[in-house]
Scaffold this motif. Structure first.
Motif, PDB file in Angstrom:
ATOM      1  N   LEU A 241      29.925  14.413 -20.924  1.00 63.00           N
ATOM      2  CA  LEU A 241      28.929  13.876 -20.003  1.00 63.00           C
ATOM      3  C   LEU A 241      27.951  14.978 -19.648  1.00 63.00           C
ATOM      4  CD1 LEU A 241      31.991  12.790 -18.748  1.00 63.00           C
ATOM      5  CD2 LEU A 241      30.345  11.253 -17.709  1.00 63.00           C
ATOM      6  N   GLU A 242      26.761  14.569 -19.223  1.00 67.01           N
ATOM      7  CA  GLU A 242      25.814  15.511 -18.650  1.00 67.01           C
ATOM      8  C   GLU A 242      25.366  14.935 -17.316  1.00 67.01           C
ATOM      9  OE1 GLU A 242      22.755  15.930 -21.591  1.00 67.01           O
ATOM     10  OE2 GLU A 242      21.798  14.041 -21.043  1.00 67.01           O
ATOM     11  N   ALA A 243      24.985  15.832 -16.436  1.00 69.77           N
ATOM     12  CA  ALA A 243      24.548  15.406 -15.111  1.00 69.77           C
ATOM     13  C   ALA A 243      23.430  16.315 -14.626  1.00 69.77           C
ATOM     14  CB  ALA A 243      25.728  15.451 -14.131  1.00 69.77           C
ATOM     15  N   PHE A 244      22.683  15.820 -13.657  1.00 68.09           N
ATOM     16  CA  PHE A 244      21.618  16.603 -13.033  1.00 68.09           C
ATOM     17  C   PHE A 244      21.530  16.177 -11.586  1.00 68.09           C
ATOM     18  CE2 PHE A 244      19.962  12.788 -14.897  1.00 68.09           C
ATOM     19  CZ  PHE A 244      19.149  12.255 -13.910  1.00 68.09           C
ATOM     20  N   GLY A 245      21.135  17.113 -10.724  1.00 69.67           N
ATOM     21  CA  GLY A 245      21.115  16.738  -9.324  1.00 69.67           C
ATOM     22  C   GLY A 245      20.310  17.664  -8.448  1.00 69.67           C
ATOM     23  N   ILE A 246      20.348  17.318  -7.153  1.00 71.81           N
ATOM     24  CA  ILE A 246      19.681  18.105  -6.127  1.00 71.81           C
ATOM     25  C   ILE A 246      20.668  18.401  -5.009  1.00 71.81           C
ATOM     26  CG2 ILE A 246      17.370  17.206  -6.596  1.00 71.81           C
ATOM     27  CD1 ILE A 246      17.722  15.370  -4.109  1.00 71.81           C
ATOM     28  N   LEU A 247      20.460  19.531  -4.365  1.00 76.35           N
ATOM     29  CA  LEU A 247      21.199  19.915  -3.170  1.00 76.35           C
ATOM     30  C   LEU A 247      20.194  19.986  -2.033  1.00 76.35           C
ATOM     31  CD1 LEU A 247      23.676  20.975  -1.597  1.00 76.35           C
ATOM     32  CD2 LEU A 247      23.095  23.259  -2.452  1.00 76.35           C
ATOM     33  N   GLN A 248      20.471  19.234  -0.962  1.00 74.76           N
ATOM     34  CA  GLN A 248      19.592  19.224   0.202  1.00 74.76           C
ATOM     35  C   GLN A 248      20.278  19.903   1.377  1.00 74.76           C
ATOM     36  OE1 GLN A 248      19.419  14.834  -0.156  1.00 74.76           O
ATOM     37  NE2 GLN A 248      17.245  15.102   0.323  1.00 74.76           N
ATOM     38  N   ASP A 249      19.490  20.548   2.224  1.00 72.71           N
ATOM     39  CA  ASP A 249      20.045  21.104   3.454  1.00 72.71           C
ATOM     40  C   ASP A 249      20.155  19.981   4.487  1.00 72.71           C
ATOM     41  OD1 ASP A 249      17.500  20.752   4.613  1.00 72.71           O
ATOM     42  OD2 ASP A 249      17.029  22.885   4.608  1.00 72.71           O
ATOM     43  N   ARG A 250      20.568  20.323   5.692  1.00 74.35           N
ATOM     44  CA  ARG A 250      20.830  19.285   6.700  1.00 74.35           C
ATOM     45  C   ARG A 250      19.576  18.526   7.116  1.00 74.35           C
ATOM     46  NH1 ARG A 250      22.480  23.892  10.321  1.00 74.35           N
ATOM     47  NH2 ARG A 250      20.511  24.616  11.176  1.00 74.35           N
ATOM     48  N   SER A 251      18.396  19.113   6.911  1.00 74.58           N
ATOM     49  CA  SER A 251      17.156  18.427   7.270  1.00 74.58           C
ATOM     50  C   SER A 251      16.648  17.523   6.152  1.00 74.58           C
ATOM     51  CB  SER A 251      16.074  19.444   7.642  1.00 74.58           C
ATOM     52  OG  SER A 251      15.602  20.101   6.474  1.00 74.58           O
ATOM     53  N   GLY A 252      17.265  17.619   4.973  1.00 78.04           N
ATOM     54  CA  GLY A 252      16.833  16.818   3.836  1.00 78.04           C
ATOM     55  C   GLY A 252      15.976  17.575   2.842  1.00 78.04           C
ATOM     56  N   LYS A 253      15.658  18.828   3.138  1.00 80.62           N
ATOM     57  CA  LYS A 253      14.857  19.646   2.230  1.00 80.62           C
ATOM     58  C   LYS A 253      15.687  20.009   0.993  1.00 80.62           C
ATOM     59  CE  LYS A 253      12.701  24.155   1.825  1.00 80.62           C
ATOM     60  NZ  LYS A 253      12.615  25.479   2.419  1.00 80.62           N
ATOM     61  N   VAL A 254      15.108  19.824  -0.188  1.00 73.86           N
ATOM     62  CA  VAL A 254      15.797  20.204  -1.429  1.00 73.86           C
ATOM     63  C   VAL A 254      15.787  21.718  -1.528  1.00 73.86           C
ATOM     64  CG1 VAL A 254      15.756  20.083  -3.951  1.00 73.86           C
ATOM     65  CG2 VAL A 254      15.215  18.045  -2.596  1.00 73.86           C
ATOM     66  N   ILE A 255      16.994  22.307  -1.612  1.00 73.53           N
ATOM     67  CA  ILE A 255      17.084  23.763  -1.682  1.00 73.53           C
ATOM     68  C   ILE A 255      17.487  24.263  -3.065  1.00 73.53           C
ATOM     69  CG2 ILE A 255      17.440  24.115   0.782  1.00 73.53           C
ATOM     70  CD1 ILE A 255      20.447  24.286   0.263  1.00 73.53           C
ATOM     71  N   LYS A 256      18.041  23.374  -3.904  1.00 71.75           N
ATOM     72  CA  LYS A 256      18.382  23.741  -5.278  1.00 71.75           C
ATOM     73  C   LYS A 256      18.395  22.477  -6.131  1.00 71.75           C
ATOM     74  CE  LYS A 256      21.531  27.620  -4.519  1.00 71.75           C
ATOM     75  NZ  LYS A 256      22.844  28.182  -4.812  1.00 71.75           N
ATOM     76  N   THR A 257      18.120  22.668  -7.405  1.00 71.82           N
ATOM     77  CA  THR A 257      18.376  21.642  -8.403  1.00 71.82           C
ATOM     78  C   THR A 257      19.404  22.220  -9.366  1.00 71.82           C
ATOM     79  OG1 THR A 257      16.570  22.386  -9.833  1.00 71.82           O
ATOM     80  CG2 THR A 257      16.057  20.670  -8.188  1.00 71.82           C
TER      81      THR A 257
END
Length: 177
Positions: A44-60
């Protein structure tokens, strides 16, 4: 004193509401039906985002996953590449208890994760140890995975500490074989 009591009551209610979760059994009739033994078997392959508590994307990030099963015991080997250049890996061992309930362990998971699958949905609850700036934090994670079709799955993970959201992950999975 009355204001302090009101404030503490409000905080307690907020903590309760952020920890409430619906039961995965409500998805029992949804199609397509997921069986993690089938979906997480193969590449499988996957892709995603990590958001901080305010909803700002801090990493992909992207993830390569290899899954294999022997009976009711599965191994998922995950290799992560993050947008900040860091790499990570995790190897999950999943054990089916029955057709709906399973457990999971990995090197950075505290104790044993508990999971359930019904209809097109999977729910997992666990605590993960996350290193941040030289310190380690135990973060409670509530994973919800939803099978879209036989090749596609969406995962949303809420991360909390002391009942307050500290982050969220959103991940899309694609089964390659």
């Amino acid at each position: 004193m009355k204001n302090i009591f009101s404030f503490l009551t409000l905080i307690t209610i907020a903590m309760f509401l952020t920890n409430c979760s619906h039961d995965p059994k409500i998805y029992a009739k949804n199609e397509p039906k997921i069986d993690i033994r089938q979906y997480f078997n193969g590449d499988l392959e996957a892709f995603g985002i990590l958001q901080d508590r305010s909803g700002k994307v801090i990493k992909t990030f992207t993830v390569d996953i290899k899954g294999s099963w022997k009976g009711n015991v599965g191994t998922l080997v995950e290799h992560f590449e993050f947008s900040d250049g860091k790499n990570d890996h995790r190897t999950w061992t999943l054990k089916m208890i029955d057709d709906h309930n399973f457990t999971g362990t990995a090197h950075d998971i505290v104790n044993i994760s508990q999971g359930q699958q019904y209809g097109n949905a999977v729910k997992m609850d666990y605590v993960i140890t996350i290193p941040v700036d030289g310190k380690k934090y135990d973060i409670k994670v509530k994973d919800w995975l939803y099978l879209v079709d036989d090749k596609s799955l969406i995962n949303v993970s809420d991360m909390t500490k002391f009942g307050f959201r500290v982050g969220r992950l959103a991940i899309g999975f694609k089964k390659l074989n």
